[in-house]
Design a protein around this motif. Structure first.
Motif, mmCIF file in Angstrom:
data_model
loop_
_atom_site.group_PDB
_atom_site.id
_atom_site.type_symbol
_atom_site.label_atom_id
_atom_site.label_comp_id
_atom_site.label_asym_id
_atom_site.label_seq_id
_atom_site.Cartn_x
_atom_site.Cartn_y
_atom_site.Cartn_z
ATOM 1 N N THR A 19 2.538 11.139 -6.964
ATOM 2 C CA THR A 19 3.346 11.964 -7.857
ATOM 3 C C THR A 19 2.586 12.335 -9.124
ATOM 4 O OG1 THR A 19 4.303 9.968 -8.863
ATOM 5 C CG2 THR A 19 5.484 10.951 -7.008
ATOM 6 N N GLU A 20 1.603 11.527 -9.512
ATOM 7 C CA GLU A 20 0.810 11.798 -10.702
ATOM 8 C C GLU A 20 -0.596 12.311 -10.375
ATOM 9 O OE1 GLU A 20 0.753 8.195 -12.893
ATOM 10 O OE2 GLU A 20 2.924 8.172 -13.268
ATOM 11 N N ASP A 21 -1.097 11.991 -9.194
ATOM 12 C CA ASP A 21 -2.444 12.393 -8.791
ATOM 13 C C ASP A 21 -2.353 13.007 -7.394
ATOM 14 O OD1 ASP A 21 -5.104 12.777 -8.405
ATOM 15 O OD2 ASP A 21 -5.693 10.672 -8.508
ATOM 16 N N ALA A 22 -2.444 14.339 -7.337
ATOM 17 C CA ALA A 22 -2.282 15.031 -6.050
ATOM 18 C C ALA A 22 -3.417 14.731 -5.081
ATOM 19 C CB ALA A 22 -2.193 16.534 -6.283
ATOM 20 N N SER A 23 -4.560 14.285 -5.586
ATOM 21 C CA SER A 23 -5.685 13.990 -4.699
ATOM 22 C C SER A 23 -5.410 12.797 -3.788
ATOM 23 C CB SER A 23 -6.947 13.725 -5.528
ATOM 24 O OG SER A 23 -6.770 12.607 -6.374
ATOM 25 N N LEU A 24 -4.368 12.018 -4.084
ATOM 26 C CA LEU A 24 -4.027 10.882 -3.236
ATOM 27 C C LEU A 24 -3.246 11.298 -1.990
ATOM 28 C CD1 LEU A 24 -2.965 8.170 -5.855
ATOM 29 C CD2 LEU A 24 -5.110 8.336 -4.600
ATOM 30 N N SER A 25 -2.947 12.579 -1.859
ATOM 31 C CA SER A 25 -2.197 13.035 -0.685
ATOM 32 C C SER A 25 -2.993 12.801 0.601
ATOM 33 C CB SER A 25 -1.846 14.515 -0.830
ATOM 34 O OG SER A 25 -3.023 15.290 -1.001
ATOM 35 N N GLU A 26 -4.308 12.975 0.539
ATOM 36 C CA GLU A 26 -5.139 12.713 1.716
ATOM 37 C C GLU A 26 -5.130 11.226 2.057
ATOM 38 O OE1 GLU A 26 -9.730 13.522 3.299
ATOM 39 O OE2 GLU A 26 -9.080 14.214 1.315
ATOM 40 N N SER A 27 -5.193 10.386 1.035
ATOM 41 C CA SER A 27 -5.121 8.940 1.276
ATOM 42 C C SER A 27 -3.769 8.558 1.873
ATOM 43 C CB SER A 27 -5.357 8.183 -0.029
ATOM 44 O OG SER A 27 -6.629 8.482 -0.569
ATOM 45 N N LEU A 28 -2.714 9.226 1.402
ATOM 46 C CA LEU A 28 -1.386 8.955 1.961
ATOM 47 C C LEU A 28 -1.309 9.377 3.422
ATOM 48 C CD1 LEU A 28 1.433 7.898 1.316
ATOM 49 C CD2 LEU A 28 2.067 10.206 0.599
ATOM 50 N N GLY A 29 -1.968 10.499 3.770
ATOM 51 C CA GLY A 29 -2.001 10.910 5.167
ATOM 52 C C GLY A 29 -2.745 9.913 6.045
ATOM 53 N N LEU A 30 -3.853 9.379 5.540
ATOM 54 C CA LEU A 30 -4.575 8.353 6.285
ATOM 55 C C LEU A 30 -3.734 7.092 6.459
ATOM 56 C CD1 LEU A 30 -8.135 8.691 4.697
ATOM 57 C CD2 LEU A 30 -7.400 9.469 6.961
ATOM 58 N N THR A 75 0.832 -1.208 0.000
ATOM 59 C CA THR A 75 0.000 0.000 0.000
ATOM 60 C C THR A 75 0.863 1.253 0.000
ATOM 61 O OG1 THR A 75 -1.708 -1.195 1.217
ATOM 62 C CG2 THR A 75 -1.850 1.192 1.200
ATOM 63 N N GLN A 76 1.939 1.250 0.764
ATOM 64 C CA GLN A 76 2.826 2.411 0.807
ATOM 65 C C GLN A 76 3.434 2.683 -0.569
ATOM 66 O OE1 GLN A 76 6.156 1.952 3.446
ATOM 67 N NE2 GLN A 76 6.688 4.125 3.406
ATOM 68 N N GLU A 77 3.899 1.650 -1.230
ATOM 69 C CA GLU A 77 4.492 1.833 -2.556
ATOM 70 C C GLU A 77 3.461 2.340 -3.561
ATOM 71 O OE1 GLU A 77 6.190 -1.888 -3.558
ATOM 72 O OE2 GLU A 77 7.884 -1.719 -2.152
ATOM 73 N N ALA A 78 2.232 1.806 -3.497
ATOM 74 C CA ALA A 78 1.194 2.222 -4.448
ATOM 75 C C ALA A 78 0.814 3.683 -4.247
ATOM 76 C CB ALA A 78 -0.034 1.326 -4.300
ATOM 77 N N LEU A 79 0.675 4.111 -2.990
ATOM 78 C CA LEU A 79 0.273 5.496 -2.721
ATOM 79 C C LEU A 79 1.402 6.476 -3.016
ATOM 80 C CD1 LEU A 79 -1.775 5.080 0.586
ATOM 81 C CD2 LEU A 79 -2.638 5.418 -1.733
ATOM 82 N N GLN A 80 2.619 6.138 -2.660
ATOM 83 C CA GLN A 80 3.736 7.041 -2.918
ATOM 84 C C GLN A 80 4.002 7.183 -4.407
ATOM 85 O OE1 GLN A 80 7.037 5.526 -0.611
ATOM 86 N NE2 GLN A 80 6.365 6.568 1.265
ATOM 87 N N THR A 81 3.779 6.120 -5.168
ATOM 88 C CA THR A 81 3.939 6.210 -6.617
ATOM 89 C C THR A 81 2.792 6.989 -7.248
ATOM 90 O OG1 THR A 81 5.096 4.080 -6.626
ATOM 91 C CG2 THR A 81 4.242 4.871 -8.726
ATOM 92 N N GLY A 82 1.582 6.771 -6.764
ATOM 93 C CA GLY A 82 0.431 7.437 -7.361
ATOM 94 C C GLY A 82 0.318 8.903 -7.022
ATOM 95 N N ALA A 99 -8.316 1.123 -4.031
ATOM 96 C CA ALA A 99 -9.003 2.345 -4.456
ATOM 97 C C ALA A 99 -8.080 3.215 -5.303
ATOM 98 C CB ALA A 99 -9.502 3.116 -3.231
ATOM 99 N N ALA A 100 -6.816 3.335 -4.894
ATOM 100 C CA ALA A 100 -5.856 4.119 -5.672
ATOM 101 C C ALA A 100 -5.615 3.486 -7.039
ATOM 102 C CB ALA A 100 -4.541 4.248 -4.906
ATOM 103 N N ARG A 101 -5.520 2.159 -7.081
ATOM 104 C CA ARG A 101 -5.312 1.488 -8.366
ATOM 105 C C ARG A 101 -6.526 1.611 -9.274
ATOM 106 N NH1 ARG A 101 -2.332 -4.120 -6.311
ATOM 107 N NH2 ARG A 101 -0.319 -3.160 -5.754
ATOM 108 N N ASP A 102 -7.727 1.484 -8.713
ATOM 109 C CA ASP A 102 -8.940 1.630 -9.517
ATOM 110 C C ASP A 102 -9.055 3.052 -10.075
ATOM 111 O OD1 ASP A 102 -9.565 -0.980 -8.987
ATOM 112 O OD2 ASP A 102 -10.981 -0.517 -7.369
ATOM 113 N N ARG A 103 -8.682 4.030 -9.272
ATOM 114 C CA ARG A 103 -8.723 5.425 -9.739
ATOM 115 C C ARG A 103 -7.763 5.643 -10.901
ATOM 116 N NH1 ARG A 103 -10.236 10.408 -7.725
ATOM 117 N NH2 ARG A 103 -8.903 12.168 -8.308
ATOM 118 N N ALA A 104 -6.549 5.125 -10.763
ATOM 119 C CA ALA A 104 -5.567 5.276 -11.837
ATOM 120 C C ALA A 104 -6.026 4.545 -13.100
ATOM 121 C CB ALA A 104 -4.208 4.751 -11.384
ATOM 122 N N ARG A 105 -6.617 3.360 -12.944
ATOM 123 C CA ARG A 105 -7.091 2.609 -14.105
ATOM 124 C C ARG A 105 -8.258 3.313 -14.784
ATOM 125 N NH1 ARG A 105 -7.087 -1.784 -11.846
ATOM 126 N NH2 ARG A 105 -9.219 -1.872 -11.056
#
Length: 238
Positions: free
Chosen positions: A87-98, A78-85, A149-155
């Motif tokens: 960089t391309e989708d700033a809306s994932l910053s809240e998910s990364l904080g959670l 999960t950490q790798e998926a959120l940290q990678t995502g 959720a992050a992967r589905d959003r990117a897809r």
């Protein structure tokens, strides 16, 4: 002369300071790289040890190893998926904080499981296993939910971009094949060779034009001649 010496001295001091600064930056970067390599190596060794315990040992120790392994695998993915995502989708910053808040609970649980592996009272540890399994399941379930959720959003973004691109390509392909599209005939104009217009005539009978010409003789001054027309020969009588 003194000013020149002063300027040269200042340049030497500046170059020395710059060299020290660059050296410190290089040493720190190398130290971070070494620390990262050591951390990754230690993590790999620990994961290998946990796999060996989960497969090779039975009882409380094996179950604790399985819990730690599933927890660490889920949290790391999960950490790798959120940290990678992010960089391309700033809306994932809240998910990364959670996830960072969730990681606090994950590290606490991992430390507790690690201490219980060395606990000699296995009966007490066995009584704690149901609660430990429940906590591990809750944390891994939350981590998996964030990751998928992050992967589905990117897809979904990729699918939308591909659909838009396909539409643009279809339009461009149709524009490139413009000759295959039949141009519409303007209203009020009929195609050449259509019935009733074969000789530039209307819908009247074929002999109407000849009768009108016979009744009213054509004015030779209004008759248009073209250079390619032959002059009619006069008739001769014998």
């Amino acid at each position: 002369m003194e000013a020149v010496i002063l300027i040269l001295g200042l340049l030497v001091v500046a170059f020395v300071a710059l060299g020290i600064y660059v050296s410190v930056k290089i040493i720190r970067a190398a130290s971070r790289g070494v620390d990262r390599t050591i951390t990754q190596a230690r993590r790999a060794v620990e994961d290998t040890t946990l796999r060996a315990k989960s497969y090779g040992q039975v009882g409380v120790v094996g179950e604790l190893a399985q819990l730690r392994l599933s927890l660490r695998t889920s949290m790391r993915a999960t950490q790798e998926a959120l940290q990678t995502g992010v960089t391309e989708d700033a809306s994932l910053s809240e998910s990364l904080g959670l996830f960072q808040r969730l990681s606090v609970h994950g590290r606490e649980l991992d430390d507790e499981l690690k201490r219980l592996e060395r606990e000699p009272d296995k009966k007490t540890v066995a009584s704690l296993l149901p609660g430990l399994k429940k906590r591990t399941g809750e944390i891994t379930r939350s981590a998996d939910s964030l990751r998928w959720a992050a992967r589905d959003r990117a897809r979904q973004f990729a699918d939308d971009d591909l659909a838009t691109l396909n539409e643009q390509i279809d339009v461009e392909a149709g524009a490139l094949r413009h000759w295959t599209t039949e141009e519409p005939v303007p209203g009020g104009q009929e195609r050449a060779g259509a019935p009733g217009n074969a000789h530039g005539q209307g819908n009247g009978r074929p002999g109407d034009a000849g009768i009108a010409e016979a009744i009213t003789a054509a004015d030779p001054r209004q008759q248009t001649t073209y250079p390619w027309q032959k002059t009619a020969r006069p008739e001769t009588t014998n």
